[in-house]
Design a protein around this motif. Structure first.
Motif, short mmCIF file in Angstrom:
data_model
loop_
_atom_site.label_atom_id
_atom_site.label_comp_id
_atom_site.label_asym_id
_atom_site.label_seq_id
_atom_site.Cartn_x
_atom_site.Cartn_y
_atom_site.Cartn_z
N UNK A 1 25.61 12.23 7.27
CA UNK A 1 24.22 12.04 6.85
C UNK A 1 24.03 12.78 5.53
N UNK A 2 23.18 12.22 4.68
CA UNK A 2 22.85 12.89 3.43
C UNK A 2 23.20 12.11 2.19
N UNK A 3 23.82 10.93 2.35
CA UNK A 3 24.17 10.09 1.20
C UNK A 3 23.28 8.86 1.09
N UNK A 4 22.36 8.70 2.03
CA UNK A 4 21.61 7.46 2.12
C UNK A 4 20.43 7.38 1.14
N UNK A 5 20.06 6.16 0.84
CA UNK A 5 18.84 5.83 0.14
C UNK A 5 18.32 4.59 0.85
N UNK A 6 17.34 4.78 1.73
CA UNK A 6 16.88 3.71 2.60
C UNK A 6 15.38 3.51 2.47
N UNK A 7 14.95 2.27 2.56
CA UNK A 7 13.53 1.98 2.68
C UNK A 7 13.23 2.07 4.17
N UNK A 8 12.49 3.10 4.54
CA UNK A 8 12.14 3.26 5.96
C UNK A 8 11.02 2.33 6.37
N UNK A 9 10.01 2.17 5.48
CA UNK A 9 8.91 1.28 5.83
C UNK A 9 8.15 0.84 4.59
N UNK A 10 7.49 -0.30 4.75
CA UNK A 10 6.57 -0.84 3.75
C UNK A 10 5.25 -1.09 4.46
N UNK A 11 4.18 -0.55 3.92
CA UNK A 11 2.85 -0.84 4.45
C UNK A 11 2.20 -1.82 3.49
N UNK B 1 0.81 -1.22 0.00
CA UNK B 1 0.00 0.00 0.00
C UNK B 1 0.84 1.26 0.00
N UNK B 2 2.00 1.19 0.67
CA UNK B 2 2.83 2.38 0.80
C UNK B 2 4.30 1.99 0.96
N UNK B 3 5.16 2.75 0.32
CA UNK B 3 6.61 2.60 0.46
C UNK B 3 7.15 3.95 0.89
N UNK B 4 7.89 3.97 1.98
CA UNK B 4 8.48 5.22 2.46
C UNK B 4 10.00 5.12 2.34
N UNK B 5 10.57 6.08 1.60
CA UNK B 5 12.01 6.14 1.40
C UNK B 5 12.61 7.34 2.10
N UNK B 6 13.83 7.17 2.60
CA UNK B 6 14.65 8.29 3.07
C UNK B 6 15.74 8.48 2.03
N UNK B 7 15.81 9.69 1.47
CA UNK B 7 16.73 9.96 0.38
C UNK B 7 17.62 11.14 0.75
#
Length: 113
Positions: free
Chosen positions: A101-111, A27-33
């Motif tokens: 901090x500031x170089x990341x590409x992370x999946x924070x959560x999946x709903x 339903x939802x993908x949250x990324x930290x970029x």
């Protein structure tokens, strides 16, 4: 557009994660970029839509949280936001700055459902 290759890596992680669970739909993908990835949220959204076609992610909402660039001075141990591409400590002028901090590409959560 390097966002397509970035999203390819994101989908590899999503597929690996979902293979361990019985998931009908994402339903939802949250990324930290991180800002230093130079990834544009709109381009990430287009890449997400392309990769998600005919998968359990199709129709899912993509949320992109931008992560600012933080630096750390090895000389005076000051931690600070880097707002320009001049990597000098604003406190002591030291050019030996570590980006923490500031170089990341992370999946924070999946709903999922």
């Amino acid at each position: 557009m390097h966002e397509m290759s970035l999203m390819g890596g994101v989908f590899e992680v999503i597929e690996r994660t979902l293979s361990q669970h019985e998931v009908k739909k994402v339903l939802q993908v949250k990324l930290k970029v991180g800002e230093l990835t130079n990834a544009e949220p709109e381009a990430l959204l287009m890449a997400f839509e392309a990769y998600s076609q005919d998968t359990v992610c199709e129709g899912a909402e993509l949320i992109v949280e931008r992560v600012p660039v933080l630096g750390y001075c090895s000389n005076c141990h000051y931690e600070f936001n880097i707002k320009t591409m001049i990597f000098l400590c604003p406190k002591c002028g030291n050019p030996k700055i570590e980006v923490i901090q500031g170089e990341e590409l992370l999946i924070e959560s999946l709903e999922v459902e």
